[in-house]
Design an enzyme around this catalytic site. Sequence first.
Site, PDB file in Angstrom:
ATOM      1  CB  SER A 144      40.011  30.555  23.683  1.00 46.23           C
ATOM      2  OG  SER A 144      39.131  29.170  23.346  1.00 46.23           O
ATOM      3  CE1 TYR A 157      43.142  30.360  18.510  1.00 45.02           C
ATOM      4  CE2 TYR A 157      41.401  28.966  19.886  1.00 45.02           C
ATOM      5  CZ  TYR A 157      41.974  30.276  19.362  1.00 45.02           C
ATOM      6  OH  TYR A 157      41.272  31.405  19.588  1.00 45.02           O
ATOM      7  CE  LYS A 161      43.936  32.360  21.340  1.00 47.05           C
ATOM      8  NZ  LYS A 161      44.117  33.745  21.156  1.00 47.05           N
TER       9      LYS A 161
END
Length: 255
Positions: A144, A157, A161
């Site tokens: 991401s 998160y 990533k």
Amino acid sequence: MMFDLSGKVAVVTGGSRGIGRSICEQMAAHGAKVVVSSRKLPACEEVVKGIKDKGGEAIAVAASISDKAQLENLVASARKAYAKIDIMVCNAASNPYFGPLAGLKEEVFGKIMQNNVMSNLWLMNMVGPEMAERKDGAFIIVSSIGAFVGSAHIAAYNMSKAADISLVKSLAMEWGKHNIRVNAIAPGLIQTDFARALWENPQIRSAQEGKAALKRIGQPDDIGGVAVFLASKAGAFVCGQCIIADGGVIGAGAE
């Protein structure tokens, strides 16, 4: 012909919807036999039906990335059906926490890192040896653009990533000598169920569209094509890289 995947077998986690579904459909459209996987079998079977209706070949295998035994079964099922695995796409991920790091519980962070990073390492170690034996393979992790920026809402998160991109670089060093191309894709904001909390928020969506050179958020097929490139002959000399597909948010920069 550079994008032809005929004779190849692709396994895609998180393949029942959004980016994963597009990757499954685009791989199949370019000739690959596809193993569609996610936690819910009916959702995978729906994707398989769509692929078969268009003349492609696919099977559905339910598996949770949080369970190593289920991932082992996924790999075994793919080999049982198609005898080999040429392309492994690690698209599935989880983000059970939305909020500041000050409120992040240790067990939740551990779950995020296991699901989004460790599961990818498990899968590489499962499929890598057979790819090495054939001297051919493509291993793709969907990361991401969150890996490159800070966030007040999804920092944990984003950290996972960023770890995925580091993992790709190290796996490329280990497996590249066997002609296994290990790469990552870093999507920007894509209109999927997974990112619904972001693109349904008018302020967040408007900000992302304003930053993007293309002045829009992405669609799943914007990422599916990148995966086909990395898996095909067209991407044969790409290894250890992260392709950013964000409509020009990071590359163009904000005025």
